[in-house]
Design an enzyme around this catalytic site. Structure first.
Site, PDB file in Angstrom:
ATOM      1  N   ARG A 154       0.812  -1.227   0.000  1.00 38.91           N
ATOM      2  CA  ARG A 154       0.000   0.000   0.000  1.00 38.91           C
ATOM      3  C   ARG A 154       0.844   1.276   0.000  1.00 38.91           C
ATOM      4  O   ARG A 154       0.318   2.358  -0.198  1.00 38.91           O
ATOM      5  CB  ARG A 154      -0.952  -0.027   1.216  1.00 38.91           C
ATOM      6  CG  ARG A 154      -2.067  -1.055   1.059  1.00 38.91           C
ATOM      7  CD  ARG A 154      -2.759  -1.374   2.382  1.00 38.91           C
ATOM      8  NE  ARG A 154      -1.973  -2.320   3.182  1.00 38.91           N
ATOM      9  CZ  ARG A 154      -2.364  -2.790   4.379  1.00 38.91           C
ATOM     10  NH1 ARG A 154      -3.513  -2.384   4.897  1.00 38.91           N
ATOM     11  NH2 ARG A 154      -1.608  -3.648   5.038  1.00 38.91           N
ATOM     12  N   GLN A 192      13.212 -14.222   5.493  1.00 34.60           N
ATOM     13  CA  GLN A 192      11.952 -14.794   5.015  1.00 34.60           C
ATOM     14  C   GLN A 192      11.941 -14.533   3.518  1.00 34.60           C
ATOM     15  O   GLN A 192      11.543 -13.463   3.066  1.00 34.60           O
ATOM     16  CB  GLN A 192      10.750 -14.124   5.692  1.00 34.60           C
ATOM     17  CG  GLN A 192       9.423 -14.768   5.319  1.00 34.60           C
ATOM     18  CD  GLN A 192       8.216 -13.917   5.712  1.00 34.60           C
ATOM     19  OE1 GLN A 192       8.329 -12.715   5.913  1.00 34.60           O
ATOM     20  NE2 GLN A 192       7.052 -14.565   5.812  1.00 34.60           N
ATOM     21  N   GLU A 223      -9.092 -10.984  10.678  1.00 30.37           N
ATOM     22  CA  GLU A 223      -8.650  -9.922   9.764  1.00 30.37           C
ATOM     23  C   GLU A 223      -9.870  -9.316   9.074  1.00 30.37           C
ATOM     24  O   GLU A 223     -10.856 -10.007   8.829  1.00 30.37           O
ATOM     25  CB  GLU A 223      -7.694 -10.499   8.716  1.00 30.37           C
ATOM     26  CG  GLU A 223      -6.363 -10.934   9.291  1.00 30.37           C
ATOM     27  CD  GLU A 223      -5.665  -9.821  10.065  1.00 30.37           C
ATOM     28  OE1 GLU A 223      -5.294  -8.802   9.465  1.00 30.37           O
ATOM     29  OE2 GLU A 223      -5.521  -9.960  11.300  1.00 30.37           O
ATOM     30  N   TYR A 229      39.557  27.750  -6.989  1.00 29.65           N
ATOM     31  CA  TYR A 229      39.522  26.565  -7.842  1.00 29.65           C
ATOM     32  C   TYR A 229      39.968  26.937  -9.242  1.00 29.65           C
ATOM     33  O   TYR A 229      39.442  27.881  -9.836  1.00 29.65           O
ATOM     34  CB  TYR A 229      38.078  26.028  -7.856  1.00 29.65           C
ATOM     35  CG  TYR A 229      37.879  24.745  -8.610  1.00 29.65           C
ATOM     36  CD1 TYR A 229      38.677  23.636  -8.343  1.00 29.65           C
ATOM     37  CD2 TYR A 229      36.877  24.622  -9.561  1.00 29.65           C
ATOM     38  CE1 TYR A 229      38.480  22.448  -9.015  1.00 29.65           C
ATOM     39  CE2 TYR A 229      36.666  23.435 -10.236  1.00 29.65           C
ATOM     40  CZ  TYR A 229      37.470  22.353  -9.972  1.00 29.65           C
ATOM     41  OH  TYR A 229      37.263  21.176 -10.638  1.00 29.65           O
TER      42      TYR A 229
HETATM   43  C1  UD1 Z   1      -1.394  -6.992  10.775  1.00 23.67           C
HETATM   44  C2  UD1 Z   1      -2.261  -7.917  11.601  1.00 23.67           C
HETATM   45  C3  UD1 Z   1      -3.558  -7.220  11.991  1.00 23.67           C
HETATM   46  C4  UD1 Z   1      -3.211  -5.958  12.776  1.00 23.67           C
HETATM   47  C5  UD1 Z   1      -2.259  -5.077  11.967  1.00 23.67           C
HETATM   48  C6  UD1 Z   1      -1.761  -3.966  12.821  1.00 23.67           C
HETATM   49  C7  UD1 Z   1      -1.835 -10.190  10.798  1.00 23.67           C
HETATM   50  C8  UD1 Z   1      -2.317 -11.304   9.984  1.00 23.67           C
HETATM   51  N1  UD1 Z   1      -2.564  -9.091  10.818  1.00 23.67           N
HETATM   52  O1  UD1 Z   1      -2.063  -6.699   9.562  1.00 23.67           O
HETATM   53  O2  UD1 Z   1      -4.360  -8.046  12.796  1.00 23.67           O
HETATM   54  O3  UD1 Z   1      -4.393  -5.238  13.077  1.00 23.67           O
HETATM   55  O4  UD1 Z   1      -1.114  -5.818  11.534  1.00 23.67           O
HETATM   56  O5  UD1 Z   1      -0.949  -3.096  12.057  1.00 23.67           O
HETATM   57  O6  UD1 Z   1      -0.790 -10.306  11.413  1.00 23.67           O
HETATM   58  N2  UD1 Z   1       5.519  -9.006   7.486  1.00 23.67           N
HETATM   59  C9  UD1 Z   1       6.548  -9.896   7.269  1.00 23.67           C
HETATM   60  N3  UD1 Z   1       6.351 -10.977   6.484  1.00 23.67           N
HETATM   61  C10 UD1 Z   1       5.143 -11.245   5.910  1.00 23.67           C
HETATM   62  C11 UD1 Z   1       4.091 -10.328   6.121  1.00 23.67           C
HETATM   63  C12 UD1 Z   1       4.294  -9.244   6.925  1.00 23.67           C
HETATM   64  O7  UD1 Z   1       7.656  -9.702   7.769  1.00 23.67           O
HETATM   65  O8  UD1 Z   1       5.051 -12.257   5.203  1.00 23.67           O
HETATM   66  C13 UD1 Z   1       5.762  -7.842   8.315  1.00 23.67           C
HETATM   67  C14 UD1 Z   1       5.618  -6.552   7.546  1.00 23.67           C
HETATM   68  O9  UD1 Z   1       6.869  -6.146   7.003  1.00 23.67           O
HETATM   69  C15 UD1 Z   1       5.119  -5.577   8.605  1.00 23.67           C
HETATM   70  C16 UD1 Z   1       4.374  -6.444   9.589  1.00 23.67           C
HETATM   71  O10 UD1 Z   1       4.785  -7.779   9.335  1.00 23.67           O
HETATM   72  O11 UD1 Z   1       6.193  -4.936   9.281  1.00 23.67           O
HETATM   73  C17 UD1 Z   1       2.861  -6.320   9.432  1.00 23.67           C
HETATM   74  O12 UD1 Z   1       2.497  -6.643   8.130  1.00 23.67           O
HETATM   75  P1  UD1 Z   1       1.292  -5.933   7.398  1.00 23.67           P
HETATM   76  O13 UD1 Z   1       1.192  -6.493   6.030  1.00 23.67           O
HETATM   77  O14 UD1 Z   1       1.374  -4.481   7.532  1.00 23.67           O
HETATM   78  O15 UD1 Z   1       0.048  -6.479   8.267  1.00 23.67           O
HETATM   79  P2  UD1 Z   1      -1.411  -5.850   8.337  1.00 23.67           P
HETATM   80  O16 UD1 Z   1      -2.156  -6.230   7.128  1.00 23.67           O
HETATM   81  O17 UD1 Z   1      -1.343  -4.423   8.706  1.00 23.67           O
HETATM   82 CA    CA Z   2       0.311  -2.994   9.110  1.00 19.50          CA
END
Ligand code: UD1
Ligand code: CA
Length: 553
Positions: free
Chosen positions: A9, A70, A152, A385
C-alpha cells in the site's frame, strides 16, 4: 521484529520499514523503543530488500541483534516461523512486534511484558479501541468476555467488522508455546497467508492462558500502511517534539511550520520563526534568534546568534553573538568565531573566520582563513579553484578588503593590510601594505556626442565619420583590458602595434600598475613560481604609484 514485507500500500519500490519518519527509517523507531528492555536476543525478520533492511536495523546498534531471512512473504505467522532457528535454546518470553509501528513507547512494551508475567500468561497481546477500526484485525470475544480469536478485516463478517477493539500487533508469547502453535497455522484465509494472529484462537482452544492489555493511547500503536498515514505521523511526531522544546523554554512563532529533527537540541530563550528546518545533529544555543525560512543541517549555533531571514547553515559552526544573513549560505567546514557578521548573498565553505570579522555583502569565502576584526568588502571572491585543484586563501587580522576584490588562491594578505577596491590579488600582500591593481581611469571628452552623430549618419546611410580617429568599440575594449598581452590584440587606431607602444597610445597616462604585476595575473602556475622578493617589490611599487586623489576617495 517483523520487517520482511514490501508494504504494497506504500506503492513504492522501497521496503516499507525503510521509509523515513522524522529522518529515520521506520524500523529504527521500533528498535529504539525496544532497546531499554535489554532483550537477550533481537531477531529482525527481513525479506524485501533484505540487505538494506538489515543494514538499517543494525544501524540501531542493539546488543545481540541478528536477522532471519523470510525469502517469500507468506504472512506474519510464517515470518515468525522463519525466526525460529534464531530462537533455538531460548525458553523465555518472546515479544513479537511489527516493524511498521514506529510510535510505540518503551513503557507500553514493558507494560505488556510485565502483565504477561504477573498473569502467568501463555499468550498476551495489546489491544486498543478505534472509532474507525478500518484495516485492523478485530478482537473477537466470547460471552464470558475472554478473547476467542482475531479476525482480519478481509475475513470478517459484517457483525465482526462492527467490533471497534482491534489488534495493534504487539504480542508476548512464552517461547515454549510459540513454536508449537506456529506449526499449526493454516493459510485458509482470504489472503492465503499464515496469519500470526491465528495463534490466539489456537491457544484459546487449547485452554492456554490468553491475556489482553488494552491501551488508551491508540495513536501510539498505529501502524503505517500508506503514505497518508506516514505523513500524518510525521506531523504528530514533529508537534510532540516542538511541544517538548517549548516546555524547555524555546519560543516557536509558528509551531506548525517548525521542522525539527529528533537529534536537534535548542537552548532556552531561543526564538524560532516560521518555516524553519533543523536536521541532523543540529545544536542551537540559548538566546538565539532565527527569523524564519532557514535550513540548518548538522549546524552548531552558539548562544546569542541571530540568524536572519532565509539563511542556510550546513555542517557549519557559528560563534556566540554572530549575525548571519538575510540570505546567507554557510556550507560545510565553515567555522565562525564570536561576533562575526555574514550578510546577504554571502557564501562560505571551509572558511575559518576570526572574531568580529565582517563580510556583509555578495561575497564568496571558500577554503580560507580570516583573522579577527577584518572587513571583507562587497563582492569579494576567493578564487579557490582553477579547474583542477582547490587552493587556500589566508587573510590576517584587521585587514580591509576593498569591494570587488578577487583573491586568486593560493594567496595571503598580511595583518593590517589594505586591498584597494577592484583589486585582483595574485601574490601575497605583505602586512600593513596597500595592494591595488586597477586599469587607469580616463575620460574621452565629447565621445558620446560623436558616437551618436556616427550612429545617426549610419542610419541615414551617409558617410561614416570617425570618432576622433578611434573606433568606439576598440576604445571601450582597450580601457577595459588589464594585461599588455590582450591590449596588443586590440586594434587601437585600426592597426596592431608592438606591445609597449600599443599600451602607451591606448591610455591617456602611464599605467599605475607596473607591467610585471599585470603580467603575473595571467595564470596561477606562472604566479606560483615568482620569487617572494620580486613579489614584495612589485606591490610596494604599485602602492606608491596610486595618485593621491584616488586614495582619498
Ligand atoms: C497486521 C495484523 C492485523 C493488525 C495489523 C496492525 C496479521 C495477519 N494481521 O495486519 O491483525 O491489526 O497488523 O498493524 O498479522 N511481514 C513480514 N512478512 C510477511 C508479512 C508481513 O515480515 O510475510 C511484516 C511486515 O513487514 C510488517 C508487519 O509484518 O512490518 C505487518 O504486516 P502488514 O502487512 O502491515 O500487516 P497488516 O495487514 O497491517
Ligand atoms: Ca500494518
Amino acid at each position: 521484529m517483523l520487517a520482511a514485507g514490501l508494504g504494497t500500500r506504500m506503492k513504492s519500490t522501497r521496503a516499507k520499514v525503510l521509509h523515513e519518519l522524522g529522518g529515520l527509517p521506520l524500523i529504527r523507531h521500533a528498535l529504539a523503543a525496544l532497546e531499554p528492555l535489554d532483550p537477550d536476543r533481537v531477531v529482525v525478520v527481513v525479506g524485501h530488500q533484505a540487505d538494506a533492511v538489515r543494514q538499517a536495523a543494525e544501524g540501531a546498534g542493539l546488543r545481540g541483534l541478528t536477522t532471519a531471512l523470510q525469502a517469500e512473504q507468506r504472512g506474519t505467522g510464517h515470518a515468525v516461523r522463519c525466526a525460529a532457528p534464531a530462537l533455538e535454546g531460548f525458553d523465555g518470553d518472546v515479544l513479537v512486534l511489527y516493524g511498521d509501528a514506529p510510535l510505540v513507547r518503551t513503557a507500553t512494551l514493558r507494560l505488556l511484558l510485565e502483565t504477561h508475567r504477573v498473569e502467568n500468561a501463555d499468550v498476551s497481546l495489546l489491544t486498543m479501541r478505534f472509532r474507525d477500526p478500518k484495516g485492523y484485525g478485530r478482537i473477537v470475544r466470547g460471552p464470558d468476555g475472554r478473547v476467542r480469536r482475531i479476525v482480519e478485516e478481509r475475513d470478517a463478517s459484517d457483525a465482526e467488522r462492527e467490533i471497534t477493539e482491534v489488534n495493534p500487533g504487539f504480542y508476548c508469547v512464552r517461547a515454549t508455546v510459540l513454536l508449537p502453535l506456529l506449526r499449526e497455522l493454516r493459510a485458509d484465509n482470504a489472503q492465503g497467508e499464515y496469519y500470526l494472529t491465528d495463534i490466539v484462537e489456537l491457544a484459546a482452544k487449547r485452554g492456554l492462558e490468553v491475556v489482553t492489555v488494552e491501551t488508551d493511547r491508540p495513536e501510539e500503536l498505529a501502524g503505517i500502511n500508506d503514505r497518508r498515514e506516514l505523513a500524518r505521523m510525521e506531523v504528530q511526531l514533529r508537534a510532540e517534539r516542538v511541544e517538548r522544546l517549548m516546555l524547555a523554554g524555546v519560543t516557536f512563532i509558528d509551531p506548525a511550520t517548525a521542522y525539527i529533527g529528533p537529534d536537534v537540541q535548542i537552548g532556552p530563550d531561543t526564538v524560532v520563526g516560521p518555516n524553519v528546518t533543523m536536521r541532523g545533529r543540529t545544536r542551537v544555543g540559548a538566546g538565539c534568534r532565527i527569523d524564519g525560512t532557514a535550513w540548518l543541517d548538522a549546524a552548531v549555533l552558539h548562544d546569542g546568534v541571530h540568524l536572519r531571514f532565509g539563511s542556510v547553515v550546513e555542517e557549519a559552526e557559528v560563534g556566540r553573538d554572530a549575525v548571519i544573513g538575510p540570505f546567507a549560505r554557510l556550507r560545510p567546514g565553515t567555522e565562525l568565531a564570536e561576533r562575526v557578521h555574514i550578510g546577504n548573498f554571502v557564501e562560505t565553505k571551509k572558511a575559518r573566520v576570526g572574531a568580529g570579522t565582517k563580510a556583509n555583502h555578495l561575497t564568496y569565502l571558500g577554503d580560507c582563513e580570516i583573522g579577527p576584526d577584518t572587513n571583507v568588502g562587497a563582492g569579494t571572491i576567493t578564487c579557490n579553484y582553477d579547474g583542477f585543484a582547490k587552493y587556500r586563501t589566508t587573510i590576517g587580522a584587521r585587514v580591509q578588503i576593498g569591494s570587488d576584490t578577487q583573491l586568486v588562491a593560493p594567496v595571503s594578505v598580511g595583518d593590517d593590510a589594505y586591498v584597494g577596491a577592484g583589486t585582483t590579488v595574485t601574490r601575497d600582500v605583505p602586512a600593513g601594505a596597500l595592494a591595488v591593481s586597477r586599469a587607469e581611469l580616463r575620460f574621452l571628452e565629447g565621445w558620446v556626442a560623436r558616437r551618436r552623430a556616427r550612429a545617426a549618419a549610419e542610419k541615414a546611410g551617409g558617410a561614416v565619420p570617425s570618432a576622433n580617429g578611434v573606433r568606439p568599440s576598440a576604445t571601450a575594449h582597450a580601457a577595459a583590458k588589464a594585461s599588455p598581452a590582450s591590449a596588443a590584440k586590440t586594434p587601437v587606431r585600426a592597426k596592431p602595434k608592438p606591445v609597449s607602444r600599443a599600451r602607451t597610445k591606448a591610455t591617456a597616462r602611464p599605467a599605475a600598475v607596473p607591467k610585471a604585476h599585470a603580467a603575473a595575473k595571467a595564470k596561477p602556475a606562472a604566479r606560483a613560481k615568482q620569487p617572494a622578493t620580486k613579489g614584495r617589490g612589485a606591490s610596494k611599487q604599485a602602492a606608491r604609484k596610486v595618485p593621491p586623489a584616488k586614495r582619498s576617495r
